[in-house]
Enzyme design. Structure first.
Site, PDB file in Angstrom:
ATOM      1  N   ARG A 105       0.703  -1.232   0.034  1.00  0.00           N
ATOM      2  CA  ARG A 105      -0.095  -0.104   0.074  1.00  0.00           C
ATOM      3  C   ARG A 105       0.969   1.215  -0.060  1.00  0.00           C
ATOM      4  O   ARG A 105       1.661   1.348   0.903  1.00  0.00           O
ATOM      5  CB  ARG A 105      -0.690  -0.051   1.251  1.00  0.00           C
ATOM      6  CG  ARG A 105      -1.752  -0.850   1.424  1.00  0.00           C
ATOM      7  CD  ARG A 105      -2.942  -0.479   2.389  1.00  0.00           C
ATOM      8  NE  ARG A 105      -2.503  -0.007   3.451  1.00  0.00           N
ATOM      9  CZ  ARG A 105      -3.420   0.485   4.549  1.00  0.00           C
ATOM     10  NH1 ARG A 105      -4.620   0.339   4.364  1.00  0.00           N
ATOM     11  NH2 ARG A 105      -2.942   1.028   5.765  1.00  0.00           N
ATOM     12  N   THR A 109      -1.227   7.389  -0.498  1.00  0.00           N
ATOM     13  CA  THR A 109      -2.657   7.430  -1.187  1.00  0.00           C
ATOM     14  C   THR A 109      -3.381   6.185  -0.805  1.00  0.00           C
ATOM     15  O   THR A 109      -4.630   5.920  -0.952  1.00  0.00           O
ATOM     16  CB  THR A 109      -2.467   7.110  -2.590  1.00  0.00           C
ATOM     17  OG1 THR A 109      -1.708   6.045  -2.941  1.00  0.00           O
ATOM     18  CG2 THR A 109      -1.562   8.342  -3.198  1.00  0.00           C
ATOM     19  N   ASP A 201       0.130  -3.261  12.216  1.00  0.00           N
ATOM     20  CA  ASP A 201       0.555  -3.332  10.840  1.00  0.00           C
ATOM     21  C   ASP A 201       0.925  -4.954  10.980  1.00  0.00           C
ATOM     22  O   ASP A 201       2.109  -5.364  11.838  1.00  0.00           O
ATOM     23  CB  ASP A 201       1.911  -2.519  10.501  1.00  0.00           C
ATOM     24  CG  ASP A 201       2.306  -2.736   9.276  1.00  0.00           C
ATOM     25  OD1 ASP A 201       2.547  -1.902   8.220  1.00  0.00           O
ATOM     26  OD2 ASP A 201       2.518  -4.024   8.700  1.00  0.00           O
ATOM     27  N   ASP A 204       4.350  -5.778   9.695  1.00  0.00           N
ATOM     28  CA  ASP A 204       5.508  -5.677  10.757  1.00  0.00           C
ATOM     29  C   ASP A 204       5.582  -6.654  11.821  1.00  0.00           C
ATOM     30  O   ASP A 204       6.490  -6.802  12.505  1.00  0.00           O
ATOM     31  CB  ASP A 204       5.486  -4.203  11.023  1.00  0.00           C
ATOM     32  CG  ASP A 204       6.036  -3.078  10.075  1.00  0.00           C
ATOM     33  OD1 ASP A 204       6.661  -3.474   9.192  1.00  0.00           O
ATOM     34  OD2 ASP A 204       5.507  -1.863  10.268  1.00  0.00           O
TER      35      ASP A 204
END
Ligand code: PRP
Ligand code: URA
Length: 210
Positions: A105, A109, A201, A204
């Site tokens: 991603r 944006t 995340d 991560d």
């Protein structure tokens, strides 16, 4: 709710997702939980695999008994975080082939960008299980399914551990022909397109990066 969407309600899945969300859960435990949840969800998502009767002989007598029939399966993780779910599915279907779709991603944006795609052939004859722990805006999931269809994939299932309502709506609208399996439907996206309450995340946390 759309008939093609299944939200998991098994207490074992709920329990493990709670442990997964906890910010005190470290990388090692996080990986194990993602794999276990994928296996439990896979058990549910694959309940419509076709079977056929074969003749076998038990120590007592001959009988007809069901085995999985039809063409083989493909698991397709969306890189990176989807990789964490693959072994859970392979524990259920060791003969499944594994394809990969690389998407990230854009941090500004939030649009997905493809950097890798390799699928097992013949993809059109396989049941394809796309896996990614997170369905946030739905951009990555929807684009991954687009790629698979462009390569000829037909029988597609999508499995995520946590979904936002926005992503679930987008994926089911863009691809009304696929089955979607969700471990937990969360409240909403925040201004950075992270799922709330979510788990942060996923990539991560699985790979120990930041
Ligand atoms: C995460 C996640 C999904 C995607 C979901 O991946 O694993 O692929 O975001 O967001 P979306 O529904 O808004 O597209 P990310 O792009 O962070 O890449 P990573 O797995 O390499 O960390
Ligand atoms: N990707 C993640 O890993 N987590 C989110 O909450 C949203 C996208």
């Amino acid at each position: 709710m759309n008939n093609n969407i299944t939200i998991m309600d098994h207490p074992l899945i709920k329990h493990k997702i709670t442990m997964l969300r906890d910010e005190n859960t470290g990388t090692n435990e996080f990986r194990t939980l993602v794999e276990e949840i994928a296996m439990l969800m896979g058990y549910e998502a694959l309940r419509d695999l076709p079977t056929e009767e074969v003749r076998i002989k038990t120590p007592i007598e001959e009988c007809m008994s069901p085995v999985i029939s039809g063409k083989k399966m493909a698991v397709v993780p969306i890189l990176r975080a989807g990789l964490g779910m693959v072994n859970g599915i392979l524990a259920l279907v060791p003969s499944a082939k594994v394809g990969h779709i690389g998407l990230y991603r854009d941090p500004v944006t939030h649009e997905p960008h493809e950097y890798y795609c390799k699928l097992p052939s013949p993809i059109e004859q396989r049941t394809i299980l796309v896996v990614d722990p997170m369905l946030a805006t739905g951009g990555s999931g929807s684009e991954a399914v687009d790629f698979i269809k462009q390569h000829g994939g037909k029988n597609i299932k999508f499995m995520c551990i946590i979904a936002a309502p926005e992503g679930l709506e987008r994926l089911s609208k863009d691809h009304p022909d696929i089955q979607i399996y969700v471990g937990q439907l969360d409240r909403e996206l925040n201004e950075n397109a992270y799922i709330c309450p979510g788990l942060g995340d996923a990539g991560d946390r699985i790979f120990g990066t930041k």
